[in-house]
Design an enzyme around this catalytic site. Structure first.
Site, short mmCIF file in Angstrom:
data_model
loop_
_atom_site.label_atom_id
_atom_site.label_comp_id
_atom_site.label_asym_id
_atom_site.label_seq_id
_atom_site.Cartn_x
_atom_site.Cartn_y
_atom_site.Cartn_z
N LYS A 127 0.86 -1.18 0.00
CA LYS A 127 0.00 0.00 0.00
C LYS A 127 0.89 1.23 0.00
O LYS A 127 2.03 1.17 0.42
CB LYS A 127 -0.87 0.00 1.25
CG LYS A 127 -1.89 -1.11 1.27
CD LYS A 127 -3.22 -0.59 1.72
CE LYS A 127 -4.15 -1.73 2.06
NZ LYS A 127 -4.69 -1.60 3.40
N HIS A 130 1.86 6.89 2.54
CA HIS A 130 1.29 8.19 2.19
C HIS A 130 1.41 9.21 3.32
O HIS A 130 1.91 8.91 4.39
CB HIS A 130 -0.16 8.03 1.73
CG HIS A 130 -1.05 7.40 2.77
ND1 HIS A 130 -1.49 8.08 3.87
CD2 HIS A 130 -1.56 6.15 2.85
CE1 HIS A 130 -2.25 7.28 4.58
NE2 HIS A 130 -2.29 6.10 4.00
N HIS A 133 0.98 8.59 6.95
CA HIS A 133 1.96 7.87 7.77
C HIS A 133 3.05 8.77 8.32
O HIS A 133 3.91 8.32 9.06
CB HIS A 133 2.65 6.78 6.94
CG HIS A 133 1.74 5.68 6.54
ND1 HIS A 133 1.47 5.38 5.23
CD2 HIS A 133 1.02 4.81 7.29
CE1 HIS A 133 0.62 4.37 5.19
NE2 HIS A 133 0.33 4.01 6.41
N1 ARG Z 1 0.07 -1.10 9.94
C1 ARG Z 1 -0.87 -0.39 10.75
C2 ARG Z 1 -1.54 0.72 9.94
O1 ARG Z 1 -0.98 1.22 8.99
C3 ARG Z 1 -0.26 0.24 11.95
C4 ARG Z 1 0.36 -0.73 12.90
C5 ARG Z 1 0.36 -0.21 14.27
N2 ARG Z 1 1.04 -1.03 15.20
C6 ARG Z 1 0.55 -2.06 15.87
N3 ARG Z 1 1.33 -2.70 16.69
N4 ARG Z 1 -0.70 -2.40 15.73
O2 ARG Z 1 -2.66 1.10 10.30
#
Ligand code: ARG
Length: 566
Positions: A127, A130, A133
């Site tokens: 993905k 963007h 983030h």
């Molecule tokens: N990959 C997730 C997102 O982009 C965020 C991960 C956050 N960290 C976790 N330990 N859940 O929404």
């Protein structure tokens, strides 16, 4: 460095037996303006103890303290005892400390022997990386640096979103419509297209969702084709993400993402079962959290596949075992507050006291001036593009104002990217905000370029004035209001770094260096520095050096470079 506040605590402690040092320290206030003193002690709490009116107590205390070399004056105003720091002592102690510690000014070993995990960035494979983030990435990076600076053993983890049902979607989509070569040429865009197309078609063809679930299940069970595809997608995505990390000069100690925990979940599920914490519901397993006013935490789907929550629980156990953390920090958007509350509660219910050491550090959303973001609909702004555009715009500003600058390209990078990062770290993290180009790239006011420019200006003054750090300086010459004001801000810096750590708020540092820059520019505009009077010149240059160092340290704790010329 003399700790004036501690000295006040001692003075009061000597007179008041019934309060301990911590209590006294907590009572000391900073008056709204310096002409009311640098610190104030309110006597209200003492009035019960001494059975006297607070005004009277304040007056008596002030009289008892009388003269103390660290304070110019100690006086009572109403129920307050106000302390005025001895100016020349202040200037001397802070400048000597900066001279001695240099780029370590404000650092400490308070975190010695303690491990802090900072998890941040954590984008999703396949993905776009963007603009949404950027906050986790730069807030996390800054916290990482702050904890390190304070002596903690700090571990930065990028918990990549490299697992989950969406990989089932991608695998099915790829098998239907994908072309390896096209994807390798432009991985994220092409994978995004596949993802968007899959979602669109699935709206009409429900059975596609079934297929996606099937492929994710296959992936979890180690189907060779699925695993190979997944590995490839992970690799090409990560390569794209590293471009952004390189631009931001951010690195991680670990990239253990969600997939890393795939073989660590069964043990967790087993333990939940043994502790009788799971309930079955339509074939799925969950932990009921009704008692805590939360929806249930879903642990396993009816087809046996695991979930985001399960992986977070497994990850926390792994981290505890591997790093024995003092704190395990998650820098993740406020949309996930409930998610973090739920799984942390599950660990607490399992009987692990360390659940309380897991901390979610949420932050608000970013939007763009022309609307919101949506990955699913393909409406995204790539972080890489934002950073490139910032560099480009900065370069054109430099071409305009200072075309002969050496290393233009390099400086444009440091300033352009610094501007974006600075803006992200300018506000309290929980606030939502709208990203604005004009604000970000302004060289005026409270922006990154403004602070960097002040640093470069201080640097050039040091060169012009042939500053020598070994020179003996008569600090008593630095006695104007502007000079004292600067010294005061520099003096407060170490405490600000600690506050930023305590509250997990890098913006404390951002604001402090903006104040330093403003105070310095005010001083610079009214008081010449490179002057005939050699003694005064040396003193002012030393102050300039302090400003330069503190701005540079502050910027580096935010993850921003400080070019020497711009
Ligand atoms: N990959 C997730 C997102 O982009 C965020 C991960 C956050 N960290 C976790 N330990 N859940 O929404």
């Amino acid at each position: 460095m003399i700790n004036f506040k501690e000295r006040i605590v001692e003075l009061i402690g000597d007179e008041v037996d019934s309060l301990d040092k911590m209590e006294i320290d907590a009572l000391i206030e900073t008056p709204p303006s310096y002409d009311m003193g640098d610190y104030a002690f309110p006597a209200f709490r003492l009035s019960k103890i001494f059975r006297k009116a607070p005004n009277l107590i304040a007056e008596e205390l002030a009289q008892k303290f009388g003269k103390d070399e660290n304070f110019e004056r100690i006086e009572s105003v109403g129920p307050y005892v106000n302390f005025f720091i001895n100016r020349s002592k202040l200037v001397e102690t802070v400048m000597e400390e900066i001279k001695e510690k240099g780029s370590r000014y404000g650092s400490s070993d308070m975190g010695k022997g303690k491990t802090v995990i900072v998890e941040y960035s954590s984008p999703n494979i396949a993905k776009p990386f963007h603009i949404g983030h950027i906050r986790t990435t730069v807030i996390g990076n800054s916290l990482y640096k702050i904890y390190k600076f304070l002596g903690f053993n700090t571990i930065g983890i990028n918990h990549l979103g490299d697992y989950g049902t969406q990989f089932g979607m991608l695998i099915s989509a790829y098998k239907k419509w994908g072309d390896r070569e096209i994807i390798e040429n432009d991985p994220i865009n092409e994978l995004l297209k596949l993802y968007v197309r899959f979602n669109r078609e699935a709206e009409e063809h429900e059975e596609l969702r079934e297929e996606a679930r099937y492929w994710f299940k296959e992936l979890e069970e180690g189907n060779e084709e699925a695993v190979e595809l997944w590995k490839w997608i992970r690799e090409i995505s990560l390569k794209e993400f590293s471009k952004v990390y390189e631009m931001l000069d951010i690195s991680f100690d670990s990239y253990a993402g969600e997939s890393f925990y795939s073989d660590k979940m069964p043990a967790i599920i087993e333990e939940l079962r043994q502790k009788d914490l799971m309930e079955e519901s339509e074939g799925a397993y969950l932990v009921n959290l009704e008692e805590y006013n939360m929806p249930p935490a879903l642990i396993m789907k009816s087809d046996g596949s695991t979930l985001y929550t399960t992986r977070d629980i497994a990850a926390a156990f792994y981290r505890k075992k591997t790093y024995d953390f003092y704190k395990n920090i998650y820098v993740v958007g406020s949309q996930q507050i409930l998610h973090f509350k739920q799984w942390m509660k599950v660990i607490e219910m399992m009987g692990y006291e360390w659940a309380k050491d897991c901390v979610h550090i949420p932050f608000g959303m970013v939007s763009l001036e022309d609307g919101t973001l949506s990955t699913r609909k393909g409406r995204v702004v790539f972080l890489e593009d934002v950073l490139n555009k910032a560099v480009e715009r900065t370069l054109s500003i430099i071409e305009d104002r200072n075309p002969n600058l050496e290393n233009k390209e390099e400086v444009a990078k440091q300033v352009g990217i610094g501007a974006v990062v600075f803006q992200e770290l300018f506000n309290q993290r929980i606030k939502d905000y709208v990203f604005s180009w004009d604000r970000t790239l302004s060289f005026e006011g409270e922006t990154g370029p403004y602070v960097q420019y002040t640093h470069a200006r201080a640097n050039s003054l040091l060169g012009k004035g042939e500053f020598n750090i070994e020179d003996k300086v008569d600090y008593a010459l630095l006695n104007s209001e502007d000079e004292i004001n600067i010294a005061r801000l520099l003096y407060d810096f170490p405490q600000i770094v600690i506050d930023a750590m305590d509250k997990n708020e890098p913006y404390f540092i951002t604001r402090q260096i903006v104040e330093v820059a403003k105070a310095f520019n005010k001083f610079y505009n009214s008081s010449p520095i490179i002057i005939e009077d050699n003694e005064l010149k040396k003193a002012r240059l030393m102050l300039t050096y302090g400003v330069k160092e503190v701005i540079k340290i502050g910027l580096s704790l935010l993850g921003i470079e400080a070019p020497n010329k711009m």
